[in-house]
Design a protein around this motif. Structure first.
Motif, short mmCIF file in Angstrom:
data_model
loop_
_atom_site.label_atom_id
_atom_site.label_comp_id
_atom_site.label_asym_id
_atom_site.label_seq_id
_atom_site.Cartn_x
_atom_site.Cartn_y
_atom_site.Cartn_z
N LYS A 195 71.80 5.00 29.03
CA LYS A 195 72.95 5.22 28.15
C LYS A 195 73.34 6.50 28.36
O LYS A 195 72.63 7.36 29.20
N PRO A 196 74.75 6.84 28.28
CA PRO A 196 75.59 5.98 27.46
C PRO A 196 75.93 4.79 28.16
O PRO A 196 75.59 4.64 29.28
N LYS A 197 76.50 3.69 27.42
CA LYS A 197 76.78 2.47 27.91
C LYS A 197 77.39 2.65 29.20
O LYS A 197 77.14 1.59 30.01
N LYS A 198 78.24 3.36 29.67
CA LYS A 198 79.11 3.51 30.79
C LYS A 198 78.26 3.59 32.00
O LYS A 198 78.67 3.34 33.14
N TYR A 199 76.95 4.24 31.84
CA TYR A 199 76.02 4.42 33.09
C TYR A 199 75.14 3.28 32.95
O TYR A 199 74.01 3.22 33.62
N THR A 223 73.64 13.09 34.68
CA THR A 223 73.78 11.72 33.97
C THR A 223 74.46 10.87 35.06
O THR A 223 75.69 11.42 35.20
N GLY A 224 74.46 9.66 35.34
CA GLY A 224 75.20 8.87 35.61
C GLY A 224 75.37 9.01 37.25
O GLY A 224 76.49 8.45 37.79
N ARG A 225 74.68 9.45 38.00
CA ARG A 225 74.79 9.49 39.53
C ARG A 225 74.17 7.86 39.87
O ARG A 225 73.33 7.44 39.36
N GLU A 226 74.91 7.45 41.06
CA GLU A 226 74.81 5.96 41.44
C GLU A 226 73.37 6.04 42.14
O GLU A 226 73.06 7.10 43.06
N ALA A 227 72.41 5.39 41.75
CA ALA A 227 70.92 5.30 42.10
C ALA A 227 71.11 4.01 43.36
O ALA A 227 70.76 4.33 44.70
N ILE A 228 71.60 2.75 43.12
CA ILE A 228 71.61 1.86 43.93
C ILE A 228 72.85 1.04 43.82
O ILE A 228 72.79 0.60 42.46
N SER A 229 73.63 0.67 44.80
CA SER A 229 74.76 -0.11 44.71
C SER A 229 74.88 -1.27 45.35
O SER A 229 74.54 -1.01 46.71
N PHE A 230 75.24 -2.24 45.07
CA PHE A 230 75.42 -3.46 45.51
C PHE A 230 76.94 -3.86 45.47
O PHE A 230 77.66 -4.23 44.69
#
Length: 126
Positions: free
Chosen positions: A56-60, A85-92
């Motif tokens: 949360k928040p939903k955008k993350y 809050t909301g830093r990219e951890a793993i992205s595909f």
């Protein structure tokens, strides 16, 4: 090449070596990675307090976008800590690139890579 780059590249090579494709990954499989990552981050000793997967928040919240067959087209996991809050951890990413917390130092990146490797191993054992 820095240690961080080599860790990230080694993880990407493990993905390639596994023979897995994005389209092989169901939403349930992706959510298993989210769970493994959160568990790994909660045991983290990198010095970042309260590091965990952001829900949360939903955008993350974790994002899973399906291809036309229902497999993964692209997906993103975000994290938070006591000061962000909301830093990219793993992205595909949709272009096939797999990213690992580009914002983080080598020590902080280690639990992300560890979780990713555990997940690949689990997928191959199924």
């Amino acid at each position: 090449m820095s240690k961080k780059e080599s860790m990230n590249d080694m993880a990407r090579k493990e993905w390639e070596k596994s023979g897995l494709k994005y389209s092989d990954i169901s939403e349930a499989m992706f959510l298993r990675l989210v769970k493994i990552l959160d568990e790994t981050l909660r045991k983290n000793t990198s010095g970042i307090n309260d590091l965990c997967v952001t829900m949360k928040p939903k955008k993350y919240a974790p994002v899973f976008k399906k291809d036309y067959r229902g497999g993964m087209r692209e997906a993103y996991i975000y994290c938070r800590a006591d000061y962000f809050t909301g830093r990219e951890a793993i992205s595909f990413n949709s272009d096939g690139f797999i990213g690992f917390c580009g914002w983080a130092c080598t020590t902080t990146t280690e639990p992300f890579i560890e979780a990713f490797k555990i997940w690949i191993k689990e997928l191959l054992e199924e």
